[in-house]
Design a protein around this motif. Structure first.
Motif, PDB file in Angstrom:
ATOM      1  N   VAL A 101      -1.208 -10.853   4.710  1.00  0.00           N
ATOM      2  CA  VAL A 101      -2.286 -10.191   5.442  1.00  0.00           C
ATOM      3  C   VAL A 101      -3.532 -11.067   5.382  1.00  0.00           C
ATOM      4  O   VAL A 101      -3.861 -11.634   4.329  1.00  0.00           O
ATOM      5  N   ALA A 102      -4.253 -11.192   6.496  1.00  0.00           N
ATOM      6  CA  ALA A 102      -5.551 -11.860   6.513  1.00  0.00           C
ATOM      7  C   ALA A 102      -6.602 -10.830   6.124  1.00  0.00           C
ATOM      8  O   ALA A 102      -6.745  -9.803   6.807  1.00  0.00           O
ATOM      9  N   PRO A 103      -7.354 -11.039   5.035  1.00  0.00           N
ATOM     10  CA  PRO A 103      -8.320 -10.026   4.587  1.00  0.00           C
ATOM     11  C   PRO A 103      -9.296  -9.604   5.674  1.00  0.00           C
ATOM     12  O   PRO A 103      -9.651  -8.423   5.775  1.00  0.00           O
ATOM     13  N   GLN A 104      -9.740 -10.558   6.508  1.00  0.00           N
ATOM     14  CA  GLN A 104     -10.720 -10.218   7.527  1.00  0.00           C
ATOM     15  C   GLN A 104     -10.146  -9.309   8.613  1.00  0.00           C
ATOM     16  O   GLN A 104     -10.905  -8.715   9.391  1.00  0.00           O
ATOM     17  N   ALA A 105      -8.808  -9.187   8.671  1.00  0.00           N
ATOM     18  CA  ALA A 105      -8.194  -8.315   9.673  1.00  0.00           C
ATOM     19  C   ALA A 105      -8.102  -6.869   9.196  1.00  0.00           C
ATOM     20  O   ALA A 105      -7.747  -5.981   9.972  1.00  0.00           O
ATOM     21  N   LEU A 106      -8.415  -6.615   7.926  1.00  0.00           N
ATOM     22  CA  LEU A 106      -8.330  -5.268   7.376  1.00  0.00           C
ATOM     23  C   LEU A 106      -9.538  -4.437   7.788  1.00  0.00           C
ATOM     24  O   LEU A 106     -10.630  -4.981   8.040  1.00  0.00           O
ATOM     25  N   PRO A 107      -9.400  -3.103   7.854  1.00  0.00           N
ATOM     26  CA  PRO A 107     -10.581  -2.251   8.067  1.00  0.00           C
ATOM     27  C   PRO A 107     -11.611  -2.494   6.966  1.00  0.00           C
ATOM     28  O   PRO A 107     -11.257  -2.858   5.840  1.00  0.00           O
ATOM     29  N   ALA A 137      -2.937  -6.270  -9.596  1.00  0.00           N
ATOM     30  CA  ALA A 137      -3.944  -5.221  -9.756  1.00  0.00           C
ATOM     31  C   ALA A 137      -3.736  -4.124  -8.714  1.00  0.00           C
ATOM     32  O   ALA A 137      -3.366  -4.387  -7.569  1.00  0.00           O
ATOM     33  N   VAL A 138      -3.989  -2.870  -9.139  1.00  0.00           N
ATOM     34  CA  VAL A 138      -3.840  -1.704  -8.267  1.00  0.00           C
ATOM     35  C   VAL A 138      -5.217  -1.073  -8.078  1.00  0.00           C
ATOM     36  O   VAL A 138      -5.957  -0.849  -9.051  1.00  0.00           O
ATOM     37  N   SER A 139      -5.561  -0.773  -6.839  1.00  0.00           N
ATOM     38  CA  SER A 139      -6.881  -0.211  -6.537  1.00  0.00           C
ATOM     39  C   SER A 139      -6.939   1.264  -6.865  1.00  0.00           C
ATOM     40  O   SER A 139      -5.917   1.930  -7.089  1.00  0.00           O
ATOM     41  N   GLY A 140      -8.171   1.792  -6.842  1.00  0.00           N
ATOM     42  CA  GLY A 140      -8.334   3.234  -6.815  1.00  0.00           C
ATOM     43  C   GLY A 140      -8.043   3.755  -5.425  1.00  0.00           C
ATOM     44  O   GLY A 140      -7.696   2.996  -4.514  1.00  0.00           O
ATOM     45  N   VAL A 141      -8.210   5.065  -5.253  1.00  0.00           N
ATOM     46  CA  VAL A 141      -7.957   5.659  -3.943  1.00  0.00           C
ATOM     47  C   VAL A 141      -9.075   5.240  -2.988  1.00  0.00           C
ATOM     48  O   VAL A 141     -10.253   5.302  -3.327  1.00  0.00           O
ATOM     49  N   VAL A 142      -8.691   4.783  -1.777  1.00  0.00           N
ATOM     50  CA  VAL A 142      -9.665   4.328  -0.797  1.00  0.00           C
ATOM     51  C   VAL A 142      -9.323   4.953   0.548  1.00  0.00           C
ATOM     52  O   VAL A 142      -8.148   5.123   0.897  1.00  0.00           O
ATOM     53  N   GLN A 143     -10.377   5.325   1.289  1.00  0.00           N
ATOM     54  CA  GLN A 143     -10.194   5.983   2.576  1.00  0.00           C
ATOM     55  C   GLN A 143     -10.373   4.994   3.716  1.00  0.00           C
ATOM     56  O   GLN A 143     -11.205   4.085   3.647  1.00  0.00           O
ATOM     57  N   SER A 144      -9.573   5.155   4.765  1.00  0.00           N
ATOM     58  CA  SER A 144      -9.761   4.440   6.017  1.00  0.00           C
ATOM     59  C   SER A 144      -9.457   5.410   7.143  1.00  0.00           C
ATOM     60  O   SER A 144      -9.075   6.569   6.901  1.00  0.00           O
ATOM     61  N   ARG A 145      -9.611   4.965   8.363  1.00  0.00           N
ATOM     62  CA  ARG A 145      -9.303   5.857   9.495  1.00  0.00           C
ATOM     63  C   ARG A 145      -7.825   6.195   9.566  1.00  0.00           C
ATOM     64  O   ARG A 145      -7.420   7.116  10.274  1.00  0.00           O
ATOM     65  N   PHE A 146      -6.996   5.430   8.808  1.00  0.00           N
ATOM     66  CA  PHE A 146      -5.553   5.712   8.798  1.00  0.00           C
ATOM     67  C   PHE A 146      -5.181   6.767   7.767  1.00  0.00           C
ATOM     68  O   PHE A 146      -4.095   7.331   7.814  1.00  0.00           O
ATOM     69  N   HIS A 153       0.841  -1.210   0.000  1.00  0.00           N
ATOM     70  CA  HIS A 153       0.000   0.000   0.000  1.00  0.00           C
ATOM     71  C   HIS A 153       0.866   1.246   0.000  1.00  0.00           C
ATOM     72  O   HIS A 153       2.053   1.231   0.347  1.00  0.00           O
ATOM     73  N   LEU A 154       0.226   2.344  -0.421  1.00  0.00           N
ATOM     74  CA  LEU A 154       0.830   3.675  -0.393  1.00  0.00           C
ATOM     75  C   LEU A 154      -0.130   4.533   0.413  1.00  0.00           C
ATOM     76  O   LEU A 154      -1.314   4.644   0.073  1.00  0.00           O
ATOM     77  N   LEU A 155       0.344   5.130   1.497  1.00  0.00           N
ATOM     78  CA  LEU A 155      -0.525   5.811   2.456  1.00  0.00           C
ATOM     79  C   LEU A 155      -0.183   7.296   2.546  1.00  0.00           C
ATOM     80  O   LEU A 155       0.991   7.677   2.630  1.00  0.00           O
ATOM     81  N   ALA A 161     -13.386  -0.801   4.793  1.00  0.00           N
ATOM     82  CA  ALA A 161     -13.245  -0.198   3.460  1.00  0.00           C
ATOM     83  C   ALA A 161     -12.122  -0.867   2.676  1.00  0.00           C
ATOM     84  O   ALA A 161     -12.254  -1.145   1.476  1.00  0.00           O
ATOM     85  N   LEU A 162     -11.015  -1.149   3.338  1.00  0.00           N
ATOM     86  CA  LEU A 162      -9.901  -1.810   2.662  1.00  0.00           C
ATOM     87  C   LEU A 162     -10.268  -3.244   2.306  1.00  0.00           C
ATOM     88  O   LEU A 162      -9.889  -3.746   1.245  1.00  0.00           O
ATOM     89  N   ARG A 163     -10.997  -3.914   3.194  1.00  0.00           N
ATOM     90  CA  ARG A 163     -11.398  -5.298   2.932  1.00  0.00           C
ATOM     91  C   ARG A 163     -12.259  -5.372   1.674  1.00  0.00           C
ATOM     92  O   ARG A 163     -12.071  -6.242   0.821  1.00  0.00           O
ATOM     93  N   THR A 164     -13.192  -4.434   1.540  1.00  0.00           N
ATOM     94  CA  THR A 164     -14.061  -4.417   0.359  1.00  0.00           C
ATOM     95  C   THR A 164     -13.256  -4.139  -0.904  1.00  0.00           C
ATOM     96  O   THR A 164     -13.478  -4.764  -1.952  1.00  0.00           O
ATOM     97  N   THR A 165     -12.303  -3.231  -0.808  1.00  0.00           N
ATOM     98  CA  THR A 165     -11.490  -2.889  -1.977  1.00  0.00           C
ATOM     99  C   THR A 165     -10.622  -4.061  -2.405  1.00  0.00           C
ATOM    100  O   THR A 165     -10.506  -4.371  -3.598  1.00  0.00           O
TER     101      THR A 165
END
Length: 666
Positions: A307-313, A328-337, A254-256, A315-319
């Motif tokens: 990473v375990a997908p279920q451990a992700l926040p 594959a590279v996602s679009g921009v996604v927001q999380s509390r981080f 990821h890029l944060l 929004a990230l889990r859905t992405t």
């Protein structure tokens, strides 16, 4: 020892062939011609060796059918003698009663347990638990719980009543979270922001919690609440909110950009970086190193590892779930981080049960559910075969009035015992003494804190598992052959040690006689004596080469080397069979130097001293070879006696040629 290794090597190469058909009793002649496989190829005492048995032993000794097929008929005929001699020695060992020796019986018992016990535990203990764990891992369960801890180990009734009162309140419609925050003794139930606040643990998977909790978690449907149940932590009430598939671990980068920055600006930056990445103008790793504000992963090109997908926040889990291919590279996604770009760098396929078994067993080893399952299996065996225990005798031996008292005094019981140890327990047709129970206590972890009742249960459970393992080894053909082969090998070792190896080593007169008769065979070959200097690098040795070149003095080189911690010196004797690095010394002249030379991970500098001509070995020098030769003579003498004693007949003409020697069809 070389002789020992050769003999035992023959034994274990043929072991399974021996155990498959060994000991076929000779029977009266019957009408009808036997099949070629049943034809005797050797006979001794009341036993025959059939062609089928010899074939099986030969294939095992050769390393498999293909290797056996490449052997010559001459080799096969020699093997008949070797195999027959092996069987004669084992028969003689049995006739001498070596199989009744306590040490031999103990070794065979231990080997049987080593072979059968893992199979028993896999099938009866680890296998069922691992299968349940494997199947449950496909789902994650969103749960809440309320924990009521007893005030003390003796005051559990109050905690039980409190838990039931809370369960009644839940049944009356009071929200579960409200009751949890007011009543739960779980550490985080009242701490807002922590996992467990208001009893909400979130999504859990099999293997992450104790078994009673896990069993109810997977048994309830979403929206259902459990009854009151107990674990080692106290009394629980559990509510299931949701179930979802548990995704396989993935590898993610990821890029944060942190939330304190302008969110719109962060979004624009990440969107432009994504465009460059997709167009190939910039790699994801380069972008992460340059722009990510997650310092730890930025230095690794954004890699988060597995990473375990279920451990992700959420929004990230859905992405991540929408990333359909590795790379594959996602679009921009927001999380509390903050704002993220995500890249899927790896995806694991679910292993089969057999592939996952070792990891599942490791996870289960030492867990309470495994100990409980093992105890349940042992109790079932005890009930099946029958077990008794003399608790009065054990209490008297431990000098306690109750089985709830510590068994610690039994640790010194053998020190005060006079006479034969009294019996204390039975299992099936086996009887065990107080001493055996006391020894079990010594081997228990935390034995000093174990009660007499706990000791009795542990001892009988262990003996029950041993009993079941023994029964399995007797009923399973493969295990039975393996144990039989080990027993025969043990008997062979004891027989050869007593009748040949020890006898030869202690027969001083015989050794001297063998030495005199074969004196010409015990020769020290021609050797070249040289001084060898060794060091970690050739640069360390070059000053010594220069010193010797100018001084031609071996003592001067030795004196210099003594003070150098990086250099070791010794005298070497070089023969035609020495390693190649030494052989240049053989063609050099006396006093010549060779090197530095590379040898493995060090360097070598050699100075030739002189040539030593061949000479006869002294008895002390030749002793190991003399002992071996004398052992060979004694063994041949023993074999002649055994062949005569057991009235041996062989029929080598009945041997079929191995496949490589068989005539081919025109």
């Amino acid at each position: 020892m070389a002789r020992l290794r050769r003999t035992l090597g023959l034994l274990f190469l043929a072991a399974f062939g021996i155990a498959c058909g060994a000991g076929s009793e000779a029977t009266e002649e019957t009408s009808g011609a036997p099949s070629p496989e049943d034809a005797p190829v050797a006979r001794y005492a009341d036993t025959v060796i059939t062609l089928a048995e010899l074939d099986s032993a030969f294939i095992d000794a050769a390393g498999g059918p293909e290797a056996a097929a490449d052997s010559s008929l001459h080799t096969y005929r020699n093997f008949l003698d070797q195999y027959l001699h092996f069987r004669l020695k084992v028969r003689a060992a049995r006739d001498a009663g070596l199989d009744t020796l306590p040490r031999v019986q103990r070794n065979v018992h231990d080997y049987r347990q080593q072979q059968a016990r893992p199979q028993l535990l896999r099938e009866e203990v680890y296998g069922p638990l691992a299968r349940t764990l494997y199947e449950r891992r496909t789902q994650a369960v969103d749960v809440s719980h309320i924990l009521i801890r007893p005030a003390s180990s003796r005051d559990t009734l109050g905690a039980y009543r409190t838990a039931h009162a809370i369960a009644d309140s839940i049944g009356q419609g009071i929200p579960f979270g409200d009751l949890a925050v007011r009543n739960s003794d779980a550490p985080a139930a009242q701490e807002k922001g922590r996992r467990g606040y208001r009893g909400r643990l979130g999504y859990l998977q099999a293997g992450e919690i104790v078994k009673p909790f896990e069993d109810r978690m997977y048994a309830l449907a979403p929206g259902e609440t459990s009854n009151v149940f107990r674990t080692k932590f106290g009394y629980h009430i559990l509510k299931v909110h949701d179930r979802r598939p548990a995704g396989q671990p993935i590898e993610l980068s990821h890029l944060l950009r942190r939330p304190q920055d302008d969110t719109a600006a962060a979004h624009r930056l990440l969107d432009s970086l994504r465009t460059e990445i997709l167009e190939g103008a910039l790699s994801f790793a380069e972008a992460a190193r340059a722009y990510s504000q997650d310092r730890q992963s930025a230095s690794e090109g954004g890699a988060l590892g597995e990473v375990a997908p279920q451990a992700l926040p959420p929004a990230l889990r859905t992405t991540v779930a929408a990333l359909d291919s590795v790379g594959a590279v996602s679009g921009v996604v927001q999380s509390r981080f903050g704002s993220h770009l995500l890249k899927l760098t790896g995806r694991q396929e679910r292993q089969s049960f057999d592939e996952a078994y070792d990891e599942l067993q490791d996870r289960l080893t030492g867990r309470p559910r495994t100990r409980q399952r093992k105890a349940d299996v042992a109790r079932a065996i005890r009930a099946d075969v029958g077990a008794t225990v003399d608790t009065a005798r054990l209490r008297a031996a431990a000098r306690v009035a109750s089985v709830d008292s510590l068994a610690r005094p039994l640790l010194t019981y053998t020190d005060t015992l006079s006479g034969a140890a009294p019996s204390a327990a039975t299992l099936g047709d086996s009887t065990y003494t107080v001493v055996q129970v006391a020894r079990h206590l010594m081997q228990m972890d935390g034995g000093a804190q174990t009660t007499v009742a706990g000791l009795i249960a542990s001892f009988l459970n262990e003996k029950a598992l041993q009993y079941a393992a023994t029964r399995r080894a007797q009923s399973d053909p493969t295990l039975r052959r393996r144990v039989a082969a080990y027993r025969d090998g043990t008997l062979l070792f004891r027989y050869m040690r007593d009748s040949v190896w020890t006898a030869a080593a202690q027969d001083t007169a015989g050794l001297r006689n063998t030495y005199r008769q074969n004196r010409n065979e015990y020769q020290v070959s021609e050797r070249t004596r040289a001084l060898a200097l060794r060091a970690p690098a050739d640069s360390v040795l070059r000053p010594y080469a220069t010193l010797y070149e100018h001084s031609s003095s071996i003592p001067a080189v030795l004196d210099a080397a003594v003070a150098d911690s990086l250099v070791s010196t010794d005298t070497v004797y070089v023969t035609a069979r020495s390693a190649d690095v030494y052989r240049s010394v053989r063609t050099a002249g006396d006093g010549d130097a060779v090197g530095p030379l590379a040898q493995d991970d060090e360097s070598l500098f050699l100075i030739r001293d002189t040539r030593l001509p061949p000479r006869p070995m002294r008895f002390e020098e030749a002793r190991s070879r003399v002992v071996q030769d004398h052992q060979d003579r004694l063994e041949q003498r023993v074999l002649r006696r055994l062949r005569a004693r057991y009235d041996v007949e062989t029929f080598p003409e009945r041997l079929r040629p191995p496949v490589s020697d068989a005539p081919t069809a025109p």
